[in-house]
Scaffold this active site. Structure first.
Site, PDB file in Angstrom:
ATOM      1  CD  GLN A  61      42.530  16.234  36.822  1.00  0.00           C
ATOM      2  OE1 GLN A  61      41.426  15.972  36.396  1.00  0.00           O
ATOM      3  NE2 GLN A  61      42.850  16.057  38.016  1.00  0.00           N
ATOM      4  CG  HIS A 113      42.880  15.460  31.541  1.00  0.00           C
ATOM      5  ND1 HIS A 113      42.159  16.674  31.296  1.00  0.00           N
ATOM      6  CD2 HIS A 113      42.050  14.846  32.637  1.00  0.00           C
ATOM      7  CE1 HIS A 113      41.085  16.834  32.148  1.00  0.00           C
ATOM      8  NE2 HIS A 113      40.848  15.522  32.980  1.00  0.00           N
ATOM      9  NE  ARG A 131      36.670  15.163  29.298  1.00  0.00           N
ATOM     10  CZ  ARG A 131      36.746  14.638  30.749  1.00  0.00           C
ATOM     11  NH1 ARG A 131      35.890  13.693  31.061  1.00  0.00           N
ATOM     12  NH2 ARG A 131      37.400  15.227  31.434  1.00  0.00           N
ATOM     13  CG  ASP A 162      43.917   8.323  35.432  1.00  0.00           C
ATOM     14  OD1 ASP A 162      42.665   8.162  36.035  1.00  0.00           O
ATOM     15  OD2 ASP A 162      43.997   8.643  34.127  1.00  0.00           O
ATOM     16  CB  CYS A 208      42.709  12.764  37.621  1.00  0.00           C
ATOM     17  SG  CYS A 208      42.305  11.492  36.850  1.00  0.00           S
ATOM     18  NE  ARG A 212      40.166  19.900  36.460  1.00  0.00           N
ATOM     19  CZ  ARG A 212      39.508  18.955  35.850  1.00  0.00           C
ATOM     20  NH1 ARG A 212      39.298  17.726  36.193  1.00  0.00           N
ATOM     21  NH2 ARG A 212      39.019  19.173  34.666  1.00  0.00           N
TER      22      ARG A 212
HETATM   23  N1   CP Z   1      39.300  14.297  36.165  1.00  0.00           N
HETATM   24  C1   CP Z   1      38.108  14.532  35.335  1.00  0.00           C
HETATM   25  O1   CP Z   1      38.609  15.120  34.361  1.00  0.00           O
HETATM   26  O2   CP Z   1      36.981  14.095  35.807  1.00  0.00           O
HETATM   27  P1   CP Z   1      35.809  14.131  34.943  1.00  0.00           P
HETATM   28  O3   CP Z   1      36.108  12.944  33.578  1.00  0.00           O
HETATM   29  O4   CP Z   1      34.473  13.934  35.704  1.00  0.00           O
HETATM   30  O5   CP Z   1      35.885  15.502  34.057  1.00  0.00           O
HETATM   31  N1  NVA Z   2      42.664   8.724  32.139  1.00  0.00           N
HETATM   32  C1  NVA Z   2      41.095   8.755  32.227  1.00  0.00           C
HETATM   33  C2  NVA Z   2      41.122  10.303  32.956  1.00  0.00           C
HETATM   34  C3  NVA Z   2      39.787  10.632  33.105  1.00  0.00           C
HETATM   35  C4  NVA Z   2      39.525  12.078  33.804  1.00  0.00           C
HETATM   36  C5  NVA Z   2      40.459   8.812  30.990  1.00  0.00           C
HETATM   37  O1  NVA Z   2      40.839   9.331  29.975  1.00  0.00           O
HETATM   38  O2  NVA Z   2      39.435   8.170  31.117  1.00  0.00           O
END
Ligand code: CP
Ligand code: NVA
Length: 313
Positions: free
Chosen positions: A133, A130, A103, A220, A260, A288
């Site tokens: 997701q 993502h 990530r 989101d 999400c 997930r």
């Molecule tokens: N939706 C998602 O990826 O959540 P987290 O940031 O908690 O991993």
């Molecule tokens: N768009 C959000 C998604 C979190 C899972 C971010 O990147 O923070």
């Protein structure tokens, strides 16, 4: 040959449906507390530059429940924080473990990492995409609605990583996707330019435009990780894109609300909607785990991949 998963279109449509079939089985097995050994003797690192609740827990558990061993690394606790190069980090980690889930911020850097890594790399979120997701979300929609192709999905809010992967995924699967964003925060141009079928995407900045016939209404956060310095400006611009009861007055009775998570209640969505009868946000979060197990089993033990010849089902 190693198989990376850096964007949703790294999978073929038929592979996605196959992953869904296996996911159903993993979900059933989990209820019986039965685990498998698809990742037996495999160690997988998780390297995270940003916080996470769902992605970290679900991947760590998925690896454990498939008989593998997860190693969580926050970038801050590694020599990356002191400037060790991407190339050296990728080469070294490849000597220790069998796969890496990352990530991070830049999709380009993730791709560079994957180029140097000798092991499969999985995108656990970048600023651009993502994909895990969205893969899991498609499974949740499929589970609830029993179909995907004839559905109409409306995404409302920021044209961010989740939105970009949703568009790419809908293009791949042939689902109609309508995106409603303020002009300043439209989806990434590269994603729009690379669409295989331009007809799957409709774009508007009128929040009411694609509500009435939507089967799925997805939103989101307006302020993604790494954008906190833009918070005030964003909150002002996004105000009229809140998913609330007023906006949903004309929505279909059986539409599903998706997010999400994490949600910023009172910003992009109200409590009434996220806690309401059409919301499936916790099913999304649960899936997930099941769906990522299936993805891992596919990437690591599909015939022809790392563990040649082994059955992954
Ligand atoms: N939706 C998602 O990826 O959540 P987290 O940031 O908690 O991993
Ligand atoms: N768009 C959000 C998604 C979190 C899972 C971010 O990147 O923070």
């Amino acid at each position: 040959m190693k198989r990376d998963f850096l964007r949703i279109s790294d999978l073929k449509k038929e592979e996605i449906y196959k992953i869904f079939d296996i996911t159903k089985n993993f979900k059933k097995l989990k209820k019986e507390k039965k685990f498998t050994d698809h990742l037996k003797n495999l160690e997988i690192a998780l390297l995270f530059y940003k916080p996470s609740t769902r992605t970290r827990i679900s991947f760590e558990l998925a690896i454990y429940e498939l008989g593998g061993f997860p190693i969580y690394l926050s970038s801050q606790s590694t020599q990356i924080s002191r400037g060790e190069s991407l190339k050296d980090t990728a080469k070294v980690i490849s000597r220790y473990v069998d796969g890496i889930i990352i990530r991070t911020y830049s999709q380009e850097e993730l791709e560079e990492f994957a180029k140097y890594a000798e092991i499969p790399v999985i995108n656990a979120l970048t600023d651009l995409y993502h994909p895990v997701q969205i893969l899991c979300d498609f499974f949740t929609i499929y589970e609830k609605k029993k179909i995907l192709e004839d559905l109409k999905i409306t995404y409302i809010g920021d044209g961010n990583n989740v939105c970009n992967s949703l568009i790419e995924g809908c293009d791949l699967l042939g689902i109609e996707i309508r995106v409603v964003c303020p002009l300043e925060y439209m989806p990434d141009e590269r994603v729009i330019k690379n669409l295989r079928n331009k007809n799957v995407l409709k774009i508007s900045s009128n929040p009411y435009e694609f509500i009435e016939d939507a089967d799925i209404i997805y939103t989101d956060t307006w302020v993604s990780m790494g954008q906190d310095n833009e918070r005030e400006k964003r909150l002002k611009i996004f105000q009229k894109y809140q998913v609330n009861e007023e906006l949903l007055k004309k929505a279909k009775k059986d539409f599903l609300f998706m997010h999400c998570l994490p949600a910023h209640r009172g910003e992009e969505v109200t409590d009434e909607v996220i806690d309401g009868p059409n919301s499936i946000v916790y099913d999304q979060a649960e899936n997930r785990l099941h769906c990522q197990k299936s993805l891992l089993a596919f990437l690591f033990s599909e015939p022809g991949s790392e563990r040649k010849g082994e059955e992954w089902e």
